[in-house]
Design an enzyme around this catalytic site. Structure first.
Site, mmCIF file in Angstrom:
data_model
loop_
_atom_site.group_PDB
_atom_site.id
_atom_site.type_symbol
_atom_site.label_atom_id
_atom_site.label_comp_id
_atom_site.label_asym_id
_atom_site.label_seq_id
_atom_site.Cartn_x
_atom_site.Cartn_y
_atom_site.Cartn_z
ATOM 1 N N ASP A 109 0.822 -1.208 0.000
ATOM 2 C CA ASP A 109 0.000 0.000 0.000
ATOM 3 C C ASP A 109 0.857 1.259 0.000
ATOM 4 O O ASP A 109 0.462 2.281 -0.566
ATOM 5 C CB ASP A 109 -0.923 -0.004 1.224
ATOM 6 C CG ASP A 109 -2.046 -1.027 1.090
ATOM 7 O OD1 ASP A 109 -2.286 -1.499 -0.036
ATOM 8 O OD2 ASP A 109 -2.689 -1.341 2.111
ATOM 9 N N GLY A 110 2.034 1.191 0.626
ATOM 10 C CA GLY A 110 2.947 2.330 0.620
ATOM 11 C C GLY A 110 3.391 2.695 -0.788
ATOM 12 O O GLY A 110 3.635 3.874 -1.092
ATOM 13 N N HIS A 211 -5.516 18.360 24.662
ATOM 14 C CA HIS A 211 -4.205 17.852 25.051
ATOM 15 C C HIS A 211 -4.159 16.377 24.633
ATOM 16 O O HIS A 211 -4.942 15.571 25.135
ATOM 17 C CB HIS A 211 -3.993 17.958 26.561
ATOM 18 C CG HIS A 211 -3.786 19.346 27.055
ATOM 19 N ND1 HIS A 211 -4.820 20.246 27.217
ATOM 20 C CD2 HIS A 211 -2.646 20.005 27.423
ATOM 21 C CE1 HIS A 211 -4.340 21.393 27.673
ATOM 22 N NE2 HIS A 211 -3.028 21.277 27.800
ATOM 23 N N ASP A 213 -1.579 13.229 22.170
ATOM 24 C CA ASP A 213 -0.345 12.936 21.433
ATOM 25 C C ASP A 213 -0.416 13.424 19.997
ATOM 26 O O ASP A 213 0.587 13.398 19.281
ATOM 27 C CB ASP A 213 -0.068 11.430 21.439
ATOM 28 C CG ASP A 213 0.404 10.933 22.797
ATOM 29 O OD1 ASP A 213 0.763 11.770 23.647
ATOM 30 O OD2 ASP A 213 0.417 9.701 23.008
ATOM 31 N N TYR A 226 -3.582 4.052 9.627
ATOM 32 C CA TYR A 226 -3.201 4.537 10.948
ATOM 33 C C TYR A 226 -4.418 4.934 11.783
ATOM 34 O O TYR A 226 -4.478 4.703 12.993
ATOM 35 C CB TYR A 226 -2.247 5.725 10.778
ATOM 36 C CG TYR A 226 -1.490 6.135 12.020
ATOM 37 C CD1 TYR A 226 -1.398 5.301 13.132
ATOM 38 C CD2 TYR A 226 -0.853 7.371 12.075
ATOM 39 C CE1 TYR A 226 -0.691 5.686 14.260
ATOM 40 C CE2 TYR A 226 -0.138 7.762 13.198
ATOM 41 C CZ TYR A 226 -0.060 6.922 14.291
ATOM 42 O OH TYR A 226 0.639 7.308 15.404
ATOM 43 N N SER A 229 -5.887 2.072 13.646
ATOM 44 C CA SER A 229 -5.097 1.724 14.826
ATOM 45 C C SER A 229 -5.372 2.666 15.982
ATOM 46 O O SER A 229 -5.246 2.293 17.151
ATOM 47 C CB SER A 229 -3.596 1.757 14.484
ATOM 48 O OG SER A 229 -3.284 0.849 13.458
#
Length: 338
Positions: A109-110, A211, A213, A226, A229
């Site tokens: 897929d990349g 706040h 990640d 992503y 996930s």
């Protein structure tokens, strides 16, 4: 799209009136779709079996009497024997979409994400042969490439358009960085263990100060990457929607949001932020966002056209790639069981 379609000649091809001389192969005259006369091939290094599959594809294209083009990056792959690919022309990757009527991408897929950067603007259809892990976008298995490729070249296929995201980092009215993404644009904290303090606005309206990640802004195509996930929903690729998935938010009530594809998303780093936020499009090299800069994300004007062999089924892809049927098969009972 669920029905087989015939593709009109590529309007974006500057070579449409200068078709190469085709061979007298008996296979060529039986091809239903004459638009696929110039076939491009892209392959990605460090993927096992890529070279073997390229050789097989090249042989099939030569048998059909069609013209074969390979970009210079692929042509330099170790162990690729160009002598096995007769009637081959090598061109720059940036020109592949302009010259060809169909591009076959061999890899994972990349590899499709890389191809989207070079091919989306030309609207040339892309067929993916899976030499990666999951293969949501590269749905042709290497062991069936011969049969599937013949089906496609005979005019039996399905088209599937995927929209992209445009990303801009602005400082005042100046654009300091811009990029595009097929899967997602990700705001993250880089190597820092501190959370990012940022403000999210959609269409000029305040959404929240968070706040966390970071934040994943994904297309339907990227919803199975992503964003999945990170706890985001799976969005059918036919939907025009953008998904925003918080990454480990400090507030447990912060949940993924799905918005209209015409929405403009703006992220502003709060003055109290203590770490260096970074942003990346489709996993490419990250760039820093300073406190006096803003990140804008919206739908890109170009689309990537994926081409599938007949019988492509998104739900089947989910079942096989995500192992949805594992428990059903494990706990199934024979008819004779009590």
């Amino acid at each position: 799209m669920t029905n087989s379609m015939k593709l009109k000649p590529m309007e974006s091809s500057a070579q449409s009136d200068k078709l190469p001389n085709l061979s007298n192969s008996p296979h060529f005259h039986s091809i239903k779709n004459p638009a696929f006369r110039r076939i491009g091939v892209m392959g990605r290094a460090r993927k096992r079996g890529v070279v073997t599959t390229i050789h097989e594809i090249g042989r099939r294209i030569n048998e059909m009497g069609l013209s074969l083009y390979i970009d210079s990056d692929t042509a330099s792959l170790p162990e690729l024997d160009l002598a096995k690919l007769s009637q081959l022309q090598i061109v720059k990757r940036s020109l592949l979409g302009e010259i060809c009527d169909l591009v076959i991408v061999v890899g994972g897929d990349g590899s499709i994400l890389q191809a989207a950067q070079a091919l989306a603007r030309y609207r040339v259809p892309v067929l993916g042969v899976n030499r990666g892990r999951l293969g949501f976008l590269t749905d042709v298995n290497p062991d069936e490439v011969g049969a599937k490729l013949r089906q496609v070249l005979m005019g039996d296929y399905q088209l599937d358009q995927r929209f992209l995201l445009a990303m801009e980092v602005r400082e005042g009215r100046n654009i300091v960085h811009q990029d595009m993404a097929l899967n997602d644009v990700v705001l993250h904290a880089g190597k820092s263990v501190h959370m990012i303090d940022f403000q999210l606005n959609i269409d000029g309206l305040d959404v929240y100060r968070q706040h966390s990640d970071g934040l994943i802004v994904a297309t339907p195509t990227g919803s199975t990457a992503y964003a999945l996930s990170g706890g985001g929903p799976i969005i059918h690729p036919s939907l025009d929607a953008i998904c925003l998935v918080p990454m480990h938010p400090h507030t447990l009530s912060s949940r993924p949001i799905v918005v209209n594809d015409q929405s403009e998303i703006m992220i502003h780093i709060h003055r109290d932020n203590r770490t260096q936020p970074m942003v990346s499009a489709d996993g490419k090299q990250s760039v820093a966002i300073e406190q006096d800069q803003k990140l804008y994300i919206r739908k890109h004007p170009d689309k990537l056209t994926l081409l599938h062999p007949p019988g492509f089924d998104f739900y089947k892809a989910c079942r096989t790639k995500l192992n949805w049927n594992v428990h059903a098969e494990e706990f199934s009972m024979d008819a004779d069981d009590d």
